[in-house]
Motif scaffolding. Structure first.
Motif, PDB file in Angstrom:
ATOM      1  N   ALA A  22     -10.212   1.733   7.278  1.00  0.00           N
ATOM      2  CA  ALA A  22      -9.373   1.607   6.080  1.00  0.00           C
ATOM      3  C   ALA A  22      -9.690   0.319   5.322  1.00  0.00           C
ATOM      4  O   ALA A  22      -9.794   0.321   4.089  1.00  0.00           O
ATOM      5  N   SER A  33       0.028   4.395  -1.514  1.00  0.00           N
ATOM      6  CA  SER A  33      -0.665   5.615  -1.902  1.00  0.00           C
ATOM      7  C   SER A  33      -1.730   5.937  -0.866  1.00  0.00           C
ATOM      8  O   SER A  33      -2.215   5.051  -0.154  1.00  0.00           O
ATOM      9  N   GLN A  34      -2.100   7.202  -0.800  1.00  0.00           N
ATOM     10  CA  GLN A  34      -3.125   7.638   0.143  1.00  0.00           C
ATOM     11  C   GLN A  34      -4.233   8.354  -0.610  1.00  0.00           C
ATOM     12  O   GLN A  34      -4.007   8.962  -1.654  1.00  0.00           O
ATOM     13  N   VAL A  48      -7.086  11.140   0.402  1.00  0.00           N
ATOM     14  CA  VAL A  48      -7.554  12.047   1.446  1.00  0.00           C
ATOM     15  C   VAL A  48      -8.933  12.547   1.046  1.00  0.00           C
ATOM     16  O   VAL A  48      -9.140  12.977  -0.091  1.00  0.00           O
ATOM     17  N   LYS A  77       0.868  -1.173   0.000  1.00  0.00           N
ATOM     18  CA  LYS A  77       0.000   0.000   0.000  1.00  0.00           C
ATOM     19  C   LYS A  77       0.904   1.222   0.000  1.00  0.00           C
ATOM     20  O   LYS A  77       1.481   1.583   1.009  1.00  0.00           O
TER      21      LYS A  77
END
Length: 64
Positions: free
Chosen positions: A39, A13-14, A16, A11
């Motif tokens: 999540a 990437s994020q 927002v 994982k």
């Protein structure tokens, strides 16, 4: 866990997003009650959405 599998599912990437605090708190609380994480549930939603609607290249018009 094997290194190749670890890299495949990394994982890196994020995402927002902004939403009302009350919705976020209610969602996190419900996830806790259901013994899961916020999540995890968001990732599950995204995977299901992608599976249902297909990758972007399948949605674009075919080139001739």
């Amino acid at each position: 866990m094997a290194k190749s599998k670890q890299k495949k599912n990394k994982k890196d990437s994020q995402l927002v997003l902004r939403l009302p605090k009350s919705e976020r708190d209610e969602f996190v609380s419900l996830c806790d009650d259901l013994d899961t994480s916020a999540a995890r549930e968001i990732r599950r939603f995204i995977r299901g959405f992608l599976k249902e609607h297909g990758p972007a290249e399948e949605l674009s018009e075919p080139s001739e």
